[in-house]
Design a protein around this motif. Structure first.
Motif, mmCIF file in Angstrom:
data_model
loop_
_atom_site.group_PDB
_atom_site.id
_atom_site.type_symbol
_atom_site.label_atom_id
_atom_site.label_comp_id
_atom_site.label_asym_id
_atom_site.label_seq_id
_atom_site.Cartn_x
_atom_site.Cartn_y
_atom_site.Cartn_z
ATOM 1 N N THR A 1 0.825 -1.207 0.000
ATOM 2 C CA THR A 1 0.000 0.000 0.000
ATOM 3 C C THR A 1 0.861 1.259 0.000
ATOM 4 N N LEU A 2 1.885 1.291 0.846
ATOM 5 C CA LEU A 2 2.772 2.459 0.884
ATOM 6 C C LEU A 2 3.494 2.635 -0.456
ATOM 7 N N THR A 3 3.888 1.523 -1.054
ATOM 8 C CA THR A 3 4.569 1.590 -2.347
ATOM 9 C C THR A 3 3.638 2.152 -3.419
ATOM 10 N N ARG A 4 2.395 1.685 -3.430
ATOM 11 C CA ARG A 4 1.434 2.205 -4.405
ATOM 12 C C ARG A 4 1.183 3.692 -4.183
ATOM 13 N N MET A 5 1.020 4.068 -2.927
ATOM 14 C CA MET A 5 0.780 5.480 -2.618
ATOM 15 C C MET A 5 1.967 6.340 -3.055
ATOM 16 N N ALA A 6 3.165 5.812 -2.873
ATOM 17 C CA ALA A 6 4.354 6.570 -3.266
ATOM 18 C C ALA A 6 4.412 6.747 -4.774
ATOM 19 N N ARG A 7 4.183 5.682 -5.511
ATOM 20 C CA ARG A 7 4.320 5.734 -6.965
ATOM 21 C C ARG A 7 3.216 6.549 -7.630
ATOM 22 N N LEU A 8 2.076 6.635 -6.964
ATOM 23 C CA LEU A 8 0.966 7.404 -7.527
ATOM 24 C C LEU A 8 0.902 8.820 -6.982
ATOM 25 N N GLY A 9 1.874 9.186 -6.140
ATOM 26 C CA GLY A 9 1.969 10.565 -5.675
ATOM 27 C C GLY A 9 1.205 10.879 -4.414
ATOM 28 N N ALA A 10 0.413 9.922 -3.880
ATOM 29 C CA ALA A 10 -0.409 10.209 -2.708
ATOM 30 C C ALA A 10 0.428 10.296 -1.434
#
Length: 870
Positions: free
Chosen positions: A412-421
């Motif tokens: 989840t943290l990785t997805r949030m990082a890559r999507l800018g959130a």
């Protein structure tokens, strides 16, 4: 001179070539303006293209009869109108076989003339049928799709276009799937990341080729001539197109500058050119950031945006070809569309809480291909609505904490990082996004390193043993609240680039974050301490003697309790392994595991009851004797063997090590040499080397040189003086190159043979310094200090290179100095080595170095190290 060409014509051609070369050189000189951030990079590239066009048309008219049934096209990047300083000029001559034969000499004259003019021409002469046949190779077809007529009539243009239509070859779906696979394979060659230290501006992930691939796909799938046309078709948002254009211009300017500073066609932004290019582009060093780091951060951020938008566009092309499938509802707010997670409401999101709900839903789905392109775009547009945590309400903060406690928190943290959130929620994380450090120790940008650390922590939680980490999977289940370790991993490097101690600054950030999210004081204090002291265990293990009870007691005192130790051990393993794929090795694993185990015992015993040296010695002696007894060795023989061994070995060594060395002495006399090598227990690839030998001048240097020749890097060396003038040398070594795995018995034979001969003949191998190290030169730092009674501590910090240790020990040998202990630590391009040394007086006594001897050694080491830099 082409056949049939008269001498006068040849002279005229030579004069034409000189004039053309001058015109091209003038245009090339004008390209310097493209480095100005205010310059229109497209205009600069177009101007050079136009100059090349003019020379090509002139040469064509000079060589090819006006009525000849031949047509000239620019293809590839040149056809696209993007002619960089050292790019190839790719040409296609379209002609039927009869015309090719009739005008062969004229074409030969043309291509010779172009080369004489300095145009790096790549050419193909094909008929229509040959074009169709060659276009079966998708690379050839791609080049033909960019075809631009230079000297071609309308019929020739139509002929080429008809030969490459999707109805004849490579229909839209086949072309899309092939180019998508080509893109994935290309990304895989670069490790599926744009965050390489020496990125490829053209071919690497997020580079110019990615943008070009989207354009080729648009041409085949949607029939558009450029990406901007996709906006009207609904395949690309106006904001997405504008973002891609900004990044394309930035990447083009970098590529133009790279060609200019390299003076050749170079697509890889190597260390050789990074500093020079940053200067040419107008970047300046600041107190917090080097010019080169600012330039590279711009590249990494641009590449990340290209990748992010590219994923969405690929998905839309896929939908264009395959059509929309019936959605499968997940809950009232989200559904799956062709396997992609999508918001059901076309107006999503209305509130930031809905953004966090998206990631929570995503974490709970195991069969999701990714985020649907429309939802991904909606998320990108909604990012400005996501507040920083300092400005968010308590409910939103609780939502974020639930993400950390829910399923797949690291993913989840990785997805949030890559999507800018994540950068929106934690602005400090946004500041380190794409931030590189100009050294060889940190091979990833700070944000990518952080994500790699979190990924390692997730692997510890998986329950699946990993041979790289001896104890991590045993320690993880003991964590009371695993999310606290994730927070420590998230914040441990978050203050990089601000100036000052990033550990101290990051600890302040971590405390503020934890307090704002309602963590208890105890939990907040743990996260803060872990961020502040995240380097403590690594430094202790690699730079101090963890066999010394005093070192263990000091470390245990700093750690203070078992909970901190468990968290710090896991964070240290994840941090080192996440810094560079080459940095983690079996020796570091063993070292940290030993430090963890020794500290755990010290904490269990109680810090008020430190282990005394004689207690440690007695415990080790007893345990080693039991191991030898299990081998059937009589007690009296065990005591005889122990009497031949140095007492300090029982204080500092492991019981299994003492037993192994004692068993190795069986059948030898005091003056014999015995070499033994074995795999280091609990590790892969690492070896433990034991040498028992009469002490003699040059012994240590000969051992080091032989191990170096065997392809082994020494991580730790201990040289103990035993009774009757014997030495007990122990080395822990790993392969200098990961793909090499020297066998223990082979190393044993080579070392025994070397020590049986003339030690003076065993010299270090001379090697060429690797290219990349030339750009990270560290001025040698040589220091001396007292190292207990009768010894001098030599500390050396310098640029690492192959054979460094062998060369340093050779200097010590030439100075007639003895080595008694050594700790070897390497951090990227930086070597930090420590030696305990003595000199031998005329009466045979070993003493510390006096001031004059220290100065002589300092000068000799500087000569050795400086000689490599010249």
């Amino acid at each position: 001179m082409p056949a049939g060409l008269s001498p006068d014509a040849a002279i005229d051609d030579a004069a034409w070539a000189v004039a053309a070369r001058e015109a091209l050189q003038s245009a090339a000189a004008a390209m310097e303006r493209g480095l100005d951030p205010q310059a229109d990079i497209d205009r600069v590239l177009a101007t050079r293209t136009q100059v090349a066009d003019a020379q090509l048309r002139s040469a064509w008219q000079r060589c090819i009869p006006e009525d000849a049934p031949l047509a000239l096209f620019a293809v590839g990047g040149y056809g696209r109108g993007e002619l960089f300083p050292h790019s190839d000029v790719d040409l296609l001559v379209l002609a039927e076989p009869e015309a090719q034969a009739a005008h062969a000499e004229a074409l030969a004259r043309l291509f010779a003339l172009l080369w004489d003019a300095g145009l790096p021409v790549g050419h193909a002469v094909r008929s229509r049928a040959q074009c169709v046949e060659a276009a079966a190779d998708i690379t050839v077809l791609t080049a033909l799709l960019e075809a631009r007529p230079l000297a071609a009539c309308a019929d020739a243009v139509q002929t080429l276009q008809s030969a490459t239509t999707s109805g004849r070859i490579w229909p839209a779906q086949a072309f899309f799937e092939a180019k998508r696979e080509e893109l994935r394979a290309r990304h895989a060659r670069f490790g599926d990341t744009a965050d390489n230290l020496e990125p490829n501006l053209k071919e690497g992930p997020g580079g110019l080729r990615d943008i070009q691939t989207l354009r080729w796909m648009a041409l085949r799938v949607c029939g558009t001539s450029d990406l901007e046309s996709l906006v009207a078709l609904g395949q690309l948002g106006a904001d997405e197109f504008a973002t891609l254009e900004r990044q394309r211009l930035l990447l083009s300017r970098l590529r133009l500058g790279l060609h200019l500073v390299a003076g050749k066609r170079e697509e890889r932004l190597r260390f050789d050119y990074q500093k020079l290019l940053a200067s040419r582009l107008g970047y300046d060093d600041t107190a917090d950031s080097l010019a080169v780091e600012q330039m590279m951060q711009g590249f990494y951020r641009a590449a990340a945006l290209v990748l992010r938008i590219g994923e969405r566009v690929l998905q839309r092309f896929e939908e264009q070809i395959e059509g929309e499938a019936s959605p499968r509802p997940i809950d009232a707010h989200f559904e799956l569309r062709r396997g992609y997670l999508a918001a059901r409401d076309g107006a999503w999101p209305q509130r930031p809480s809905e953004v966090f709900a998206l990631f929570a839903t995503w974490a709970g789905c195991v069969d999701v291909r990714g985020l649907h392109s429309r939802t991904a775009r909606a998320l990108a547009e909604a990012l400005p609505q996501v507040p920083a945590y300092t400005e968010a309400d308590p409910a939103l903060r609780r939502q974020f904490v639930q993400l950390l406690r829910g399923p797949q928190p690291v993913e989840t943290l990785t997805r949030m990082a890559r999507l800018g959130a994540l950068g929106r929620w934690i602005p400090a994380f946004s500041n380190v996004s794409g931030r590189m450090q100009f050294d060889l120790f940190h091979v990833f940008t700070v944000d990518q390193h952080t994500l790699a650390v979190l990924k390692n922590l997730a692997s510890f939680a998986s329950g699946k043993p990993d041979e790289r980490f001896a104890l991590a999977h045993e320690v993880w289940p003991k964590l009371r609240k695993p999310e606290l370790l994730l927070l420590a991993g998230l914040f441990h490097d978050i203050a990089k680039g601000r100036g000052g101690d990033h550990s101290e600054l990051g600890a302040v950030d971590a405390r503020e974050f934890c307090a704002a999210h309602g963590l208890s004081e105890g939990d907040t204090a743990l996260v803060e301490w872990l961020v502040r002291r995240h380097l403590l265990m690594s430094i202790t293990a690699q730079k101090q003697d963890i066999g010394d009870p005093e070192v263990i007691h000091r470390f245990a005192t700093a750690v203070a309790d078992r909970e901190r130790l468990d968290h710090l051990y896991l964070l240290t393993c994840a941090d080192i392994a996440g810094t560079s794929p080459k940095l983690w090795n079996a020796w570091k694993d063993r070292l940290l595991a030993d430090l963890y185990t020794s500290t755990r015992l010290a904490l269990r015993r109680g810090l008020e009851n430190p282990v005394a040296a004689h207690e440690r010695s007695a415990e080790t002696r007893y345990a080693a004797a039991a191991m030898l007894g299990a081998l059937g060795i009589p007690e009296a023989q065990i005591e005889t063997l122990f009497a031949r061994m140095p007492e300090i070995g029982f204080q500092r060594g492991r019981a299994d090590q003492i037993a192994w060395q004692a068993a190795s002495l069986r059948g030898t006399a005091a003056g014999d040499t015995r070499v033994r090598v074995r795999p280091l227990a609990g590790s892969t690839g690492a070896l433990e080397v034991f040498v028992h030998s009469p002490d003699r001048e040059g012994l240590f240097a000969a051992i080091v040189a032989t191990l170096d020749r065997a392809g082994l890097a020494i991580q730790q060396a201990r040289v103990l003086d035993g009774p009757q003038g014997a030495v007990f040398d122990t080395f822990e070594v790993v392969p200098a190159q990961s793909h090499l795995k020297p066998a223990a018995d082979d190393v044993e034979r080579r070392l025994a043979a070397a020590l049986a001969g003339d030690l003076e003949a065993v010299r270090p191998t001379r090697r060429t310094q690797p290219r990349h190290l030339r750009h990270f030169r560290i001025a040698p730092q040589i220091g001396f200090d007292a190292a207990g009674p009768g010894r001098t501590l030599l500390s050396l910090v310098c640029t690492d290179r192959p054979g460094l240790l062998a060369d340093v020990t050779q200097v010590l040998r030439d100075q007639s100095l003895s080595v008694h202990d050594a700790r070897i630590a390497t951090f990227g391009e930086r070597a930090e080595d420590v030696f305990q040394i003595t000199r031998t007086d005329a009466d045979g006594e070993r003493r510390p170095l006096d001031h004059a001897q220290q100065q002589a050694l300092r000068e000799a080491l500087r000569d050795c190290l400086d000689g490599e830099l010249r």
